[in-house]
Design an enzyme around this catalytic site. Structure first.
Site, PDB file in Angstrom:
ATOM      1  CG  ASP A   1      -1.890   1.145   1.259  1.00 16.57           C
ATOM      2  OD1 ASP A   1      -1.702   2.104   0.475  1.00 16.57           O
ATOM      3  OD2 ASP A   1      -2.840   1.093   2.058  1.00 16.57           O
TER       4      ASP A   1
ATOM      5  CD  GLU B   1      -0.954   1.017   9.575  1.00 16.02           C
ATOM      6  OE1 GLU B   1      -1.964   1.158  10.318  1.00 16.02           O
ATOM      7  OE2 GLU B   1      -0.840   0.113   8.752  1.00 16.02           O
TER       8      GLU B   1
ATOM      9  CD  GLU C   1      -6.924  -3.933  12.793  1.00 15.28           C
ATOM     10  OE1 GLU C   1      -5.939  -3.232  13.091  1.00 15.28           O
ATOM     11  OE2 GLU C   1      -6.928  -4.703  11.836  1.00 15.28           O
TER      12      GLU C   1
ATOM     13  CG  HIS D   1      -4.241  -1.620   3.893  1.00 14.83           C
ATOM     14  ND1 HIS D   1      -3.429  -0.523   4.092  1.00 14.83           N
ATOM     15  CD2 HIS D   1      -4.493  -2.126   5.130  1.00 14.83           C
ATOM     16  CE1 HIS D   1      -3.186  -0.391   5.381  1.00 14.83           C
ATOM     17  NE2 HIS D   1      -3.810  -1.346   6.035  1.00 14.83           N
TER      18      HIS D   1
END
Length: 548
Positions: free
Chosen positions: A216, A309, A318, A485
């Site tokens: 990406d 990240e 998440e 992504h």
């Protein structure tokens, strides 16, 4: 809004990759306990599955007779470990390995600290040919004492398994390993033991997900360009990389001049990151720690920069951001920097008859069978998709802004108002098209300082970057630019239970309501997202979706 959509991706250049490295990943992320170990040569990067063959290769190529040195010096298990690390360290530093290695060369106990983490050669030490008989060894005043000591250690060595994890424990006890103390920090929260949480970390042990992220370019180029274009911020600094994965961001920071980088990851991918770091000769700068940031003990009291990240679908899926905020509050120095530094979140109504035909009405006639029961999850679950910009039928609305230096964990559960003006229609087909749902995405900003007054809450990444193309870096995951992504998240409205307007009826009117982000019960890293809406003064509607 201060800038308008559509907007494109990072202002960072998409030029060729930075300095490459040798990929020393010999595994596939799966259990390889039944497979032969991959043994890296002592003298170069060649790999073997048989320790004896590797040692023969080293002897033939360079004259290094590992077994001869072992027998001559009467080395026990720990002595052989020191010999391995002595040779690897000399080779790594580009120094010649002495032809006649002595006990003095191996006297330093720091040689018990592995040069190559998870060194498979250690696992094979007990399988090497036995020590030659004493009458064949060179006479030495120390030989008898060493042989006696070796015999005394046999009972202890029998208790050691051939698994490297046990070897590592022995080394940590010998050196009182300072990198990971056994005592838990007093203020660290209890470890999570839920199987779903473990599965989350296990999913990051496989190569595919990291290959997707590295490829990406919007994502990876943004981090690379910010770090390389702002070397003055990183030079001589201590950097913490949370969720380091393959170690790419840590290596960017080391190349930019960081004095020390601490890379932390709970997943088994960390073992591969260690190899990547070693192969690129950055192991003097980068220290890899395995575990959750809440559980490990860092070898420093504070860091100057935190790079991570952490972003998920719809930004907060998440639930990794709370870990970054924990590290910020515990380790980041006053006036320290977070990379990235700011984020904002966007919502817009969408109308896409082609998508509906492919994913909804498709189920109403599948080879002549009515299978509309399969539609239920489409309306209950949010979906990560990439929609064309033409699907957006109203002005994007910024509904949440995060300054990562000040945001709190409790701020990540919220409700926020939103409003959008429905776009004008130009054709009869558009006029009769229904609003199908809502699309959510996010923009990221990389600021040089904690306080960047030019980043407004409704700034777009492109608009902000264009003001200073040479120094500013940011990117969007929205539908008006290069696909990432993360894609966008689509919330399809169940038109069987909810009323939706046509574009013709809503043209030029405001549509809006409230969007809520709530932790999903039973899905620790999922989200329940509820959106309410009304067209003009019309009837209020709402619907809940699960993102998991």
């Amino acid at each position: 809004m201060s800038e308008s959509y559509p907007h494109s991706t990072s202002s960072a250049s998409s030029s060729g990759d930075s300095d490459g490295w040798v990929d020393a990943d010999h595994g596939n992320g799966e259990d390889s306990s039944d497979e032969s170990p991959v043994i890296i040569s002592l003298v170069d990067d060649r790999v073997f599955t048989d320790a004896a063959a590797m040692l023969d290769y080293c002897r033939d190529k360079t004259g290094l007779d590992f077994l001869g040195v072992r027998d001559r010096l009467g080395l026990d298990f720990h002595g052989m470990v020191k010999l391995i690390n002595f040779v690897r360290q000399r080779v790594h530093e580009g120094k010649e390995v002495p032809k006649d290695i002595t006990q003095a060369d191996l006297a330093d106990d720091s040689l018990l600290k592995p040069v190559l983490e998870d060194d498979a050669l250690i696992l094979c030490l007990d399988d090497l040919p036995q020590t030659a008989s004493p009458d064949k060894q060179e006479s030495s005043p120390q030989v008898d004492d060493l042989l006696k000591k070796n015999a005394e250690l046999q009972a202890e060595l029998e208790n050691l398994t051939k698994q490297f994890s046990n070897y590592r424990e022995a080394v940590q006890k010998t050196l009182d390993d300072r990198w990971q103390a056994n005592d838990e920090p007093e203020d660290a929260p209890p470890q999570k033991t839920k199987e779903k949480d473990d599965y989350y970390f296990e999913s990051y042990a496989y190569n595919d997900i990291h290959e997707t992220m590295l490829k990406d370019k919007v994502r990876t180029d943004a981090y690379r360009d910010f770090i390389y274009d702002n070397k003055d911020l990183f030079a001589g600094k201590t950097v913490l990389d949370i969720g380091c994965g393959t170690g790419i961001l840590s290596m960017f920071c080391a190349k930019a001049g960081a004095a020390r980088v601490i890379a932390v990851d709970r997943s088994d991918i960390l073992d591969k990151a260690r190899e990547n770091v070693f192969q690129n000769k950055l192991d003097k700068v980068i220290t890899c720690l395995k575990g959750r940031i809440e559980d490990v003990t860092l070898p420093v009291a504070q860091v100057d920069i935190i790079v991570s990240e952490w972003m998920g679908y719809a930004l907060l899926y998440e639930a990794m951001l709370p870990s970054v905020l924990y590290a910020r509050d515990r380790y980041l120095a006053p006036n320290g920097l977070l990379v990235p530094s700011h984020a904002n979140m966007w919502i817009a109504p969408v109308s896409d008859s082609e998508y509906i035909a492919d994913h909804v009405t498709f189920w109403r006639d599948v080879y002549g069978f009515d299978m509309r029961a399969m539609q239920d999850s489409i309306y209950a679950d949010a979906r990560a998709v990439t929609l064309p910009s033409r699907s957006v039928c109203g002005e994007p609305c910024m509904f949440r802004f995060l300054d990562l230096h000040t945001v709190r964990t409790e701020d990540l559960v919220f409700s926020a108002p939103w409003t959008s003006k429905v776009a004008a229609v130009t054709t009869a087909s558009e006029k009769n098209s229904l609003v199908d749902g809502f699309l959510v995405w996010f923009d990221m900003f990389f600021a040089r300082s904690r306080v960047e007054p030019s980043i407004k809450e409704d700034s777009t990444a492109l608009g902000w970057c264009q003001e200073d193309k040479e120094r500013r870096v940011g990117f969007t995951t929205g539908p008006f630019s290069t696909e990432t992504h993360w894609r966008q998240v689509l919330f399809l409205v169940d038109k069987q239970t909810k009323k939706m307007c046509t574009l013709g009826d809503a043209e030029g009117q405001n549509v809006g309501g409230v969007i809520e982000y709530v932790t999903a019960e039973g899905h620790a890293r999922g989200l329940n997202i509820k959106i309410s809406w009304a067209v003009g003064e019309g009837e209020k509607q709402d619907q809940m979706w699960l993102l998991h």
